[in-house]
Design an enzyme around this catalytic site. Structure first.
Site, short mmCIF file in Angstrom:
data_model
loop_
_atom_site.label_atom_id
_atom_site.label_comp_id
_atom_site.label_asym_id
_atom_site.label_seq_id
_atom_site.Cartn_x
_atom_site.Cartn_y
_atom_site.Cartn_z
N GLU A 260 21.27 38.70 -28.65
CA GLU A 260 20.05 38.78 -29.19
C GLU A 260 19.83 40.53 -29.11
OE1 GLU A 260 17.30 36.14 -27.33
OE2 GLU A 260 18.82 34.72 -27.33
N GLU A 365 24.49 27.21 -29.05
CA GLU A 365 23.42 26.65 -28.30
C GLU A 365 22.78 25.67 -28.97
OE1 GLU A 365 20.84 30.04 -26.77
OE2 GLU A 365 22.59 31.21 -26.43
#
Ligand code: G3I
Length: 452
Positions: A260, A365
């Site tokens: 991220e 995820e």
């Protein structure tokens, strides 16, 4: 009754005297040795379901000889000290015999072994559960099916670890293999939880995906407030990555080296994390280089979210990936999605962009919100059906990419009640494949249907 006992006693005394011959006895009465009763226990090797462990449990006084016949046509062989490890690679039913001989004669213990490789090898207690009967990791033959875990779950024998072993072929640490947990203060590492998770994977033949070395949301305060020079900061980061990746070399198959790094804002610039501030924009490349140097065989991924729902962020991700050249092996698209968003086309675009670059794709995820608008108080069968269909859509897209680009599809949680989404969004949701009571939801079947 009493009379009988007296007569029996008198008879016994008479017998003893007559056996004794003359008044003086001929010495102690020698009781002939009884036969020693053969006995063994057998268990299936925890690391190889085609290996039987045989433990000779025979006990007895005096000398005796033990021999095994494994029922494979090779006759008897002498028992060796310790546990016998015997391979059974061919399907069939076999009689395993332990023969024990002493001067009184021979006894045998015979037990049956059933082997069905379609059920994984030797069948526990002779019961062969055909492992392809709708179990994700067995039906998914071309890529790993993953889930997350934590040390508390793998450290205890129980349903949580059993669920992982039964249904999944890959595990990711939900939070204990991040910097804030593994490097809690300057100069100290704490790998206890990470070791537990990695060792569980290795012991059970389950792939371990490392998540995540560098992440702004799991950066320890001492790093955020680092008091040394930028050069010392960089040395610290290099040491952390090198120490961690080296520790798990050969055990952790892949790492999200950076997680991220891209802002959600317009233009999707790099996040202004402490790593960017102190090491410059090329901090990302440095981190991948250090990881590559530490374990050249480990697959290195860049991981981020909203890859399907934001074309701008997806483009920014591919720009980073392109800048890394041969330092990166794959893209981790987190796939925190809703039952009705993002579109199939946008999910497909993530796969297409990754495949066109010759990279591995990790849907890393996956969870599918069934209550994104917080307008549901329970999971209706209608909404569960839509969620199931989204699982099928995502799995079909993943399953359709070329084999060379496949790695794993990881679901971010087992039971609905454990999802991170409840805290994150502040309301109830049912985004996963198992109910709180560990029963499967339609979403599980949706995953299976995506594999057809
Ligand atoms: O369980 C412990 C508890 O025993 C302890 O008392 C408490 C205080 O230390 O911590 C508890 O652990 C928390 C853990 O979640 C389990 O609830 C951690 O503090 C907390 O930091 C952790 O949050 C995790 C978060 O990443 C930060 O690491 C979430 O579980 C996890 O789902 C979330 O996952 C991230 C991915 O790594 C990256 N993508 C987004 C995703 C969701 O944020």
């Amino acid at each position: 009754m009493k009379i009988t006992k007296i007569l029996s006693f008198l008879f016994l005394v008479t017998v003893l005297i007559s056996c004794g011959g003359s008044e003086e006895s001929d010495g102690p009465i020698i009781i002939p040795p009884a036969k020693v009763r053969a006995a063994f226990e057998m268990t299936i090797s925890p690391t190889d379901q085609n290996v039987l462990l045989l433990d000779n449990k025979t006990v007895g006084t005096g000398e005796f000889t033990s021999e095994w016949d494994y029922g494979q046509g090779n006759g008897f062989v002498l028992d060796q000290p310790g546990i016998e490890e015997v391979r059974f690679d061919v399907d069939g039913t076999f009689s395993v015999t332990l023969k024990v001989t002493n001067e009184a004669g021979v006894t045998q213990d015979v037990q049956t072994v059933v082997v069905a490789n379609s059920a994984g090898g030797i069948c526990p207690n002779g019961i062969c559960v055909t492992s392809n009967a709708g179990v994700l990791k067995d039906v998914s033959t071309t890529f790993l099916v993953g889930n997350i875990t934590r040390a508390s779950k793998v450290n205890s024998v129980g349903i949580d670890s059993e669920i992982l072993k039964t249904h999944f072929s890959s595990i990711t640490s939900e939070y204990e293999m991040k910097m804030d947990r593994m490097h809690p203060s300057q100069g100290t590492f704490d790998f206890a939880a990470a070791d537990a998770i990695v060792n569980f994977g290795v012991a059970n033949g389950i792939n371990v995906h490392g998540h995540a070395l560098i992440w702004h949301n799991a950066t320890p305060d001492w790093v955020k407030n680092f008091s040394g020079t930028d050069a010392e900061f960089e040395t610290m980061v290099k040491n952390y990555i090198t120490t961690t990746v080296t520790r798990y070399k050969g055990k952790v198959a892949s790492w999200d080296v950076v997680n991220e790094a891209i802002e959600d804002g317009s233009g999707n610039p790099l996040r202004n994390s402490v790593f960017k501030q102190k090491m410059g924009d090329d901090y990302i490349k440095k981190c991948y280089q250090w990881a590559r140097d530490a374990d050249p065989d480990c697959l290195l991924f860049y991981n981020d979210y909203n890859m399907a729902s934001s074309t701008g962020k997806r483009a920014a991700m591919f720009k980073i990936v392109d800048s890394l050249g041969d330092l990166i092996d794959g893209v981790g698209a987190q796939m925190h999605i809703n039952y009705n968003f993002p579109s199939k086309a946008n999910i497909q675009a993530v796969a297409d962009g990754t495949v066109s670059r010759g990279l591995k794709l990790h849907f890393a995820e996956l969870d599918v919100r069934a209550n994104p608008d917080n307008d549901q108080t329970s999971l209706t069968s209608e909404r569960a059906g839509l969620q199931k269909a989204k699982f099928t859509e995502v799995v079909k897209i993943y399953n359709s990419i070329p084999l060379a680009n496949k790695y794993a599809l990881t679901v971010w949680g087992v039971r609905d009640n454990e999802t991170w989404l409840t805290d994150f969004w502040g309301h109830i949701d049912w985004p996963l494949m198992f109910n709180e009571d560990y029963s499967k939801k339609p979403a599980y079947d949706g995953f299976l249907e995506g594999l057809q």
